[in-house]
Design an enzyme around this catalytic site. Structure first.
Site, PDB file in Angstrom:
ATOM      1  N   GLU A  18       0.850  -1.185   0.000  1.00 53.03           N
ATOM      2  CA  GLU A  18       0.000   0.000   0.000  1.00 53.03           C
ATOM      3  C   GLU A  18       0.885   1.235   0.000  1.00 53.03           C
ATOM      4  O   GLU A  18       1.798   1.352   0.818  1.00 53.03           O
ATOM      5  CB  GLU A  18      -0.910   0.014   1.231  1.00 53.03           C
ATOM      6  CG  GLU A  18      -1.787   1.265   1.308  1.00 53.03           C
ATOM      7  CD  GLU A  18      -2.702   1.253   2.516  1.00 53.03           C
ATOM      8  OE1 GLU A  18      -3.626   0.426   2.544  1.00 53.03           O
ATOM      9  OE2 GLU A  18      -2.474   2.058   3.445  1.00 53.03           O
ATOM     10  N   ALA A  52      -8.147  12.299   2.552  1.00 50.66           N
ATOM     11  CA  ALA A  52      -9.448  12.748   3.056  1.00 50.66           C
ATOM     12  C   ALA A  52      -9.897  14.008   2.320  1.00 50.66           C
ATOM     13  O   ALA A  52      -9.123  14.941   2.115  1.00 50.66           O
ATOM     14  CB  ALA A  52      -9.366  13.020   4.554  1.00 50.66           C
ATOM     15  N   ARG A 108     -15.671   5.354   2.901  1.00 48.07           N
ATOM     16  CA  ARG A 108     -16.334   6.635   3.164  1.00 48.07           C
ATOM     17  C   ARG A 108     -15.315   7.753   3.288  1.00 48.07           C
ATOM     18  O   ARG A 108     -15.457   8.819   2.692  1.00 48.07           O
ATOM     19  CB  ARG A 108     -17.161   6.555   4.450  1.00 48.07           C
ATOM     20  CG  ARG A 108     -17.922   7.850   4.758  1.00 48.07           C
ATOM     21  CD  ARG A 108     -18.402   7.878   6.193  1.00 48.07           C
ATOM     22  NE  ARG A 108     -17.282   7.978   7.136  1.00 48.07           N
ATOM     23  CZ  ARG A 108     -17.417   7.970   8.448  1.00 48.07           C
ATOM     24  NH1 ARG A 108     -18.618   7.836   8.985  1.00 48.07           N
ATOM     25  NH2 ARG A 108     -16.357   8.079   9.227  1.00 48.07           N
ATOM     26  N   GLY A 109     -14.267   7.531   4.081  1.00 46.35           N
ATOM     27  CA  GLY A 109     -13.289   8.577   4.337  1.00 46.35           C
ATOM     28  C   GLY A 109     -13.725   9.461   5.489  1.00 46.35           C
ATOM     29  O   GLY A 109     -14.826   9.330   6.039  1.00 46.35           O
ATOM     30  N   ASP A 110     -12.859  10.369   5.865  1.00 49.83           N
ATOM     31  CA  ASP A 110     -13.102  11.286   6.981  1.00 49.83           C
ATOM     32  C   ASP A 110     -12.821  12.715   6.556  1.00 49.83           C
ATOM     33  O   ASP A 110     -12.179  12.953   5.520  1.00 49.83           O
ATOM     34  CB  ASP A 110     -12.184  10.911   8.162  1.00 49.83           C
ATOM     35  CG  ASP A 110     -12.474   9.520   8.685  1.00 49.83           C
ATOM     36  OD1 ASP A 110     -13.626   9.266   9.088  1.00 49.83           O
ATOM     37  OD2 ASP A 110     -11.557   8.676   8.676  1.00 49.83           O
ATOM     38  N   TYR A 148     -14.099  -4.578   9.119  1.00 52.76           N
ATOM     39  CA  TYR A 148     -13.443  -4.332  10.400  1.00 52.76           C
ATOM     40  C   TYR A 148     -13.586  -5.547  11.312  1.00 52.76           C
ATOM     41  O   TYR A 148     -14.657  -5.768  11.890  1.00 52.76           O
ATOM     42  CB  TYR A 148     -14.064  -3.085  11.059  1.00 52.76           C
ATOM     43  CG  TYR A 148     -14.023  -1.890  10.134  1.00 52.76           C
ATOM     44  CD1 TYR A 148     -12.935  -1.029  10.136  1.00 52.76           C
ATOM     45  CD2 TYR A 148     -15.050  -1.655   9.214  1.00 52.76           C
ATOM     46  CE1 TYR A 148     -12.877   0.048   9.258  1.00 52.76           C
ATOM     47  CE2 TYR A 148     -14.998  -0.591   8.339  1.00 52.76           C
ATOM     48  CZ  TYR A 148     -13.914   0.258   8.361  1.00 52.76           C
ATOM     49  OH  TYR A 148     -13.852   1.307   7.476  1.00 52.76           O
ATOM     50  N   LYS A 168     -22.988  -3.123   1.835  1.00 61.16           N
ATOM     51  CA  LYS A 168     -21.980  -2.714   0.849  1.00 61.16           C
ATOM     52  C   LYS A 168     -21.890  -3.735  -0.281  1.00 61.16           C
ATOM     53  O   LYS A 168     -21.789  -3.377  -1.455  1.00 61.16           O
ATOM     54  CB  LYS A 168     -20.612  -2.557   1.526  1.00 61.16           C
ATOM     55  CG  LYS A 168     -20.522  -1.439   2.543  1.00 61.16           C
ATOM     56  CD  LYS A 168     -19.145  -1.463   3.224  1.00 61.16           C
ATOM     57  CE  LYS A 168     -19.065  -0.485   4.361  1.00 61.16           C
ATOM     58  NZ  LYS A 168     -17.741  -0.542   5.053  1.00 61.16           N
TER      59      LYS A 168
END
Length: 229
Positions: A18, A52, A108-110, A148, A168
């Site tokens: 990553e 983000a 989603r992200g923050d 999660y 999802k």
């Protein structure tokens, strides 16, 4: 490369890394050398993060282009849609499609931490499941979702969190990548709960190298991962 085909073949373990876009010219110099070293290991794919609020959207696109066109490496691109309006989402994903990208992990992200006055677009998607549904209605990417093992920090409980994962998948995700964990038992228990709930898509464990105790503790507190003794 379609990620599903890669994992469903089951012939051997897969290797991936990553990466996040370098944040300065100095970082870019060393980053290019590291990229060559990682490419020499012939990973099955590299995932590329998305900042983000779209904060790294151009850097992410440039890195994806470099990996695909210069290094010949397959990519799974993260896409964090929080704060972005439909037209912004389409603009980013159209550019990914033009690069020949096939796989996207939708999260989603923050809100951006660096922007105290950040205001999301009024039509921004509040949940990853809604974002996945929107993307699936317009594109043929192989879509992934986040999951999660210990439950999302904002979920009421693990059972409810599993319901959100199923939503999802119902909305178009085809695989799931786990938030990292420090004890394998959490992952194995999660897989069992997924199977009991009728979830059989590829579920990929996330592994986070330990750079320092402080960083490990900070990240664990942020995402709810348990550090066992």
């Amino acid at each position: 490369m379609n990620a599903i085909d890669l994992w469903k073949s089951g012939n051997k373990p897969t290797l991936s890394f990553e990466l996040f876009p370098p944040r300065s010219a100095k970082a870019s110099e060393s980053f290019n050398n590291i990229l060559d070293e990682l490419a020499a290991l012939k990973p099955e794919f590299v995932s590329v993060t998305f900042g983000a609020g779209g904060s790294t959207r151009e850097g992410s696109r440039q890195l994806i282009e470099k990996l695909i066109k210069e290094k010949g490496i397959d990519v799974i691109a993260y896409f964090a849609g929080y704060g972005l309006g439909p037209n912004e989402i389409i603009s980013v994903l159209d550019s990914y499609k033009d690069l020949g990208l096939e796989n996207i992990l939708i999260v989603r992200g923050d809100p951006p931490r660096e922007e105290d006055n950040f205001k999301p677009h009024p039509e921004s998607f509040a949940y990853a499941s809604d974002l996945i549904k929107f993307v699936r209605s317009k594109y043929n990417f192989c879509l992934g979702a986040a999951c999660y093992p210990e439950g999302h920090v904002e979920a009421e409980n693990k059972e409810k969190d599993l319901e959100y994962l199923k939503l999802k998948l119902e909305n178009g995700a085809e695989f799931a990548i786990c938030n990292y964990f420090y004890d394998n038992i959490y992952f194995y228990n999660f897989l069992e709960r997924c199977h009991n709930a009728g979830i059989y898509v590829p579920i990929i464990p996330g592994i986070m190298p330990i750079y320092s105790v402080k960083m490990m503790e900070n990240l664990a507190n942020l995402c709810g991962a348990t550090i066992t003794e």
